[in-house]
Design an enzyme around this catalytic site. Structure first.
Site, PDB file in Angstrom:
ATOM      1  CD  GLU A  95      -2.620  -0.910   2.633  1.00 47.67           C
ATOM      2  OE1 GLU A  95      -3.658  -0.250   2.660  1.00 47.67           O
ATOM      3  OE2 GLU A  95      -2.112  -1.435   3.630  1.00 47.67           O
ATOM      4  CG  ASP A 153      -8.867 -11.853   6.813  1.00 48.19           C
ATOM      5  OD1 ASP A 153      -9.310 -12.114   7.928  1.00 48.19           O
ATOM      6  OD2 ASP A 153      -8.058 -10.914   6.613  1.00 48.19           O
TER       7      ASP A 153
HETATM    8  N1  ADE Z   1      -5.898  -7.641   9.188  1.00 43.30           N
HETATM    9  C1  ADE Z   1      -6.435  -8.262   8.119  1.00 43.30           C
HETATM   10  N2  ADE Z   1      -7.061  -9.384   8.483  1.00 43.30           N
HETATM   11  C2  ADE Z   1      -6.906  -9.486   9.828  1.00 43.30           C
HETATM   12  C3  ADE Z   1      -7.288 -10.441  10.788  1.00 43.30           C
HETATM   13  N3  ADE Z   1      -7.971 -11.536  10.435  1.00 43.30           N
HETATM   14  N4  ADE Z   1      -6.946 -10.224  12.082  1.00 43.30           N
HETATM   15  C4  ADE Z   1      -6.244  -9.139  12.428  1.00 43.30           C
HETATM   16  N5  ADE Z   1      -5.836  -8.209  11.566  1.00 43.30           N
HETATM   17  C5  ADE Z   1      -6.166  -8.378  10.274  1.00 43.30           C
END
Ligand code: ADE
Length: 231
Positions: A12, A199
């Site tokens: 990024e 996610d």
């Molecule tokens: N950043 C992106 N995905 C995450 C997750 N599952 N837990 C903590 N920080 C994150």
């Protein structure tokens, strides 16, 4: 008006630096701060580094050494609340540390001596950031609300469920925002944050996380930052 653009991931930051024609690297506290212009505006771009303490140090240096007037954070997060899916974007109205627990001395999540667990982002800056997301990424689902931060990458369905139960209004989970929000609260510096959902913070969370950052999150970040600074 000097704006800090703080990115969580190298990819990024690279996308932001590609928009800056004249940046100069200034190392402080083991971090590289890039001072220059983006759309003719004074900008300092930097990696937050990962985790709350690292992000708090980065924010403090931005304010104390570089004299920034506002901080905008971009990154990725895991979706928590039902319907907050991969590829969606979350703009934070407030932050909380989901791993802060000084019970029974203080209520769960409360930051000792602050008398609060939640730290708000700046309403005007947040409104403008949400407008930039709509302009930069038309058709992308945008959520507004609470983001939970903690020093854990949440990558099991069991932990994600426990967080959803404990904090039903938390939209997403990440590892830095609440720390930067607290530092900005301490200094009275306006803060806004945007996260692309990479996610669902579940058993599949680590799958193609890095690929997603390369392919989607860094493009989102560049487009949002450009729209934000050209507004
Ligand atoms: N950043 C992106 N995905 C995450 C997750 N599952 N837990 C903590 N920080 C994150």
């Amino acid at each position: 008006m000097k704006t800090a653009i703080v990115s969580a991931m190298h990819e990024e930051l690279g996308a932001v630096l590609a928009l800056m024609p004249d940046e100069r690297r200034q190392p402080v506290a083991g971090r590289d701060f890039y001072v220059g212009h983006l759309h003719g505006r004074d900008v300092v771009a930097v990696l937050s580094r990962i985790g709350k303490v690292a992000a708090a140090t980065t924010a403090t240096v931005l304010i104390e050494r570089f004299g920034v007037d506002r901080i905008v954070f971009t990154g990725v997060a895991g979706g928590l609340r039902h319907g907050v899916e991969r590829g969606h974007v979350v703009v934070a109205d407030n932050f909380l540390q989901h791993d802060l627990d000084a019970t029974p001395i203080f209520p769960r999540y409360e930051v000792p001596l602050y008398g609060r667990s939640r730290f708000d982002t700046d309403p005007a800056l947040t409104h403008r950031l949400a407008g930039a997301v709509r302009k930069a990424l038309p058709g992308t689902t945008l959520h507004r609300g609470l983001i939970a931060s903690g020093d854990r990458f949440v990558s099991t369905t069991a932990e994600s469920r426990a967080l959803q139960l404990a904090l039903p209004d938390a939209l997403a989970v990440e590892m830095e925002g609440a720390a930067v929000a607290q530092v900005c609260h301490d200094y009275g510096v306006p803060f806004a944050a945007v996260r692309t959902i990479s996610d669902r913070a579940d058993d599949d969370a680590t799958g193609d996380f890095l690929q997603f950052i390369r392919d989607v999150a860094s493009r989102h970040t560049a487009a949002i930052v450009e729209a934000f600074l050209s507004a």
